[in-house]
Design an enzyme around this catalytic site. Sequence first.
Site, PDB file in Angstrom:
ATOM      1  N   SER A  13      77.513 114.140 130.143  1.00 48.30           N
ATOM      2  CA  SER A  13      78.662 113.226 130.272  1.00 48.30           C
ATOM      3  C   SER A  13      80.015 113.843 129.942  1.00 48.30           C
ATOM      4  CB  SER A  13      78.483 111.973 129.389  1.00 48.30           C
ATOM      5  OG  SER A  13      77.522 111.102 129.961  1.00 48.30           O
ATOM      6  N   THR A  14      80.065 115.107 129.524  1.00 50.36           N
ATOM      7  CA  THR A  14      81.354 115.672 129.059  1.00 50.36           C
ATOM      8  C   THR A  14      82.157 116.324 130.178  1.00 50.36           C
ATOM      9  OG1 THR A  14      80.419 117.839 128.497  1.00 50.36           O
ATOM     10  CG2 THR A  14      80.346 116.125 126.783  1.00 50.36           C
TER      11      THR A  14
ATOM     12  N   TYR B 296      82.125 112.847 133.816  1.00 53.28           N
ATOM     13  CA  TYR B 296      82.077 111.518 133.168  1.00 53.28           C
ATOM     14  C   TYR B 296      83.013 111.414 131.970  1.00 53.28           C
ATOM     15  CZ  TYR B 296      78.171 109.998 136.153  1.00 53.28           C
ATOM     16  OH  TYR B 296      77.394 109.625 137.241  1.00 53.28           O
TER      17      TYR B 296
ATOM     18  N   GLY C 259      79.116 119.625 139.414  1.00 56.69           N
ATOM     19  CA  GLY C 259      78.833 120.107 138.051  1.00 56.69           C
ATOM     20  C   GLY C 259      77.456 120.716 137.877  1.00 56.69           C
ATOM     21  N   VAL C 260      76.852 120.394 136.718  1.00 53.31           N
ATOM     22  CA  VAL C 260      75.526 120.977 136.438  1.00 53.31           C
ATOM     23  C   VAL C 260      74.486 120.411 137.414  1.00 53.31           C
ATOM     24  CG1 VAL C 260      74.803 119.282 134.673  1.00 53.31           C
ATOM     25  CG2 VAL C 260      73.991 121.647 134.543  1.00 53.31           C
ATOM     26  N   ASP C 261      74.700 119.178 137.860  1.00 50.81           N
ATOM     27  CA  ASP C 261      73.788 118.553 138.834  1.00 50.81           C
ATOM     28  C   ASP C 261      73.749 119.396 140.109  1.00 50.81           C
ATOM     29  OD1 ASP C 261      73.711 115.160 140.287  1.00 50.81           O
ATOM     30  OD2 ASP C 261      72.155 116.655 139.983  1.00 50.81           O
TER      31      ASP C 261
HETATM   32  N1  APR Z   1      74.952 125.192 133.037  1.00 44.35           N
HETATM   33  C1  APR Z   1      75.223 124.523 131.890  1.00 44.35           C
HETATM   34  N2  APR Z   1      76.193 123.589 131.796  1.00 44.35           N
HETATM   35  C2  APR Z   1      76.925 123.340 132.910  1.00 44.35           C
HETATM   36  C3  APR Z   1      76.703 124.006 134.138  1.00 44.35           C
HETATM   37  C4  APR Z   1      75.674 124.962 134.164  1.00 44.35           C
HETATM   38  N3  APR Z   1      75.377 125.644 135.287  1.00 44.35           N
HETATM   39  N4  APR Z   1      77.605 123.534 135.058  1.00 44.35           N
HETATM   40  C5  APR Z   1      78.362 122.626 134.411  1.00 44.35           C
HETATM   41  N5  APR Z   1      77.960 122.509 133.120  1.00 44.35           N
HETATM   42  C6  APR Z   1      78.485 121.658 132.057  1.00 44.35           C
HETATM   43  C7  APR Z   1      79.907 121.193 132.193  1.00 44.35           C
HETATM   44  O1  APR Z   1      80.803 122.224 131.793  1.00 44.35           O
HETATM   45  C8  APR Z   1      79.892 120.033 131.212  1.00 44.35           C
HETATM   46  O2  APR Z   1      80.077 120.516 129.892  1.00 44.35           O
HETATM   47  O3  APR Z   1      77.727 120.460 132.054  1.00 44.35           O
HETATM   48  C9  APR Z   1      78.462 119.483 131.324  1.00 44.35           C
HETATM   49  C10 APR Z   1      78.344 118.153 132.054  1.00 44.35           C
HETATM   50  O4  APR Z   1      79.329 118.091 133.068  1.00 44.35           O
HETATM   51  P1  APR Z   1      78.974 117.493 134.519  1.00 44.35           P
HETATM   52  O5  APR Z   1      78.086 118.418 135.229  1.00 44.35           O
HETATM   53  O6  APR Z   1      80.289 117.139 135.164  1.00 44.35           O
HETATM   54  O7  APR Z   1      78.142 116.160 134.213  1.00 44.35           O
HETATM   55  P2  APR Z   1      78.626 114.729 133.699  1.00 44.35           P
HETATM   56  O8  APR Z   1      79.921 114.786 132.975  1.00 44.35           O
HETATM   57  O9  APR Z   1      77.419 114.173 132.993  1.00 44.35           O
HETATM   58  O10 APR Z   1      78.883 113.929 135.058  1.00 44.35           O
HETATM   59  C11 APR Z   1      77.776 113.630 135.868  1.00 44.35           C
HETATM   60  O11 APR Z   1      78.833 114.563 137.786  1.00 44.35           O
HETATM   61  O12 APR Z   1      78.029 116.240 139.060  1.00 44.35           O
HETATM   62  C12 APR Z   1      78.140 114.887 138.973  1.00 44.35           C
HETATM   63  O13 APR Z   1      76.206 114.079 140.125  1.00 44.35           O
HETATM   64  C13 APR Z   1      76.801 114.223 138.849  1.00 44.35           C
HETATM   65  O14 APR Z   1      77.724 112.046 139.169  1.00 44.35           O
HETATM   66  C14 APR Z   1      77.193 112.929 138.207  1.00 44.35           C
HETATM   67  C15 APR Z   1      78.306 113.356 137.252  1.00 44.35           C
END
Ligand code: APR
Length: 165
Positions: free
Chosen positions: A115-116, A119, A30-32
């Site tokens: 978290s959306t 998570y 994801g964003v991470d």
């Molecule tokens: N820019 C902005 N928003 C983003 C991007 C980006 N480049 N990529 C993804 N997103 C959005 C997703 O669409 C979502 O709405 O970030 C939001 C959070 O989604 P996740 O990245 O899946 O994060 P989260 O739900 O908090 O889960 C965290 O996911 O990637 C792993 O290491 C991370 O274990 C942790 C978990």
Amino acid sequence: MIEILQADITTLPVDAIVNAANHSLLGGGGVDGAIHRAAGPELKQYNQTHGGCPTGEARLSPGFKLPAKYVISTVGPVWYGGERGEAALLDSAYRNSFILALQHDIKSIAFPAISTGVYAYPKEMAARTALAVMKEYESKFERIIAACHTREDVDIYESVLAKLS
Ligand code: APR
């Protein structure tokens, strides 16, 4: 000033972008994953010095190759149905990110929808928590950006913000 943008958060030239990380702070999907790819390997190396991060807390690092000066990594709650204190933990993730930003004289900050994604936190409920904390800190920052990945997320944030105002 709260701005709702459809944007890839890694491209935003703000003082700090917030990462929706996991407890290790060593990257993921994801964003991470996007933030670690854009920042480069130094972000993971630097974050190893933090020794992890509990849910709801936040840790600061340089932005390295990102346009942003800093990355604030926070860990949002996994959604288990709402009976395990998820709302309070999500509030803390936003709140602790703001508190850390204020300690480092950060004036512009962008958040993903913590978290959306993986998570599985319901998007509208998460937006209500996010925007409530953003409004609480609005006067202390020049720019607060909700960086939404999709048009759908922008629509959710805009409708929630309209109800809050
Ligand atoms: N820019 C902005 N928003 C983003 C991007 C980006 N480049 N990529 C993804 N997103 C959005 C997703 O669409 C979502 O709405 O970030 C939001 C959070 O989604 P996740 O990245 O899946 O994060 P989260 O739900 O908090 O889960 C965290 O996911 O990637 C792993 O290491 C991370 O274990 C942790 C978990």
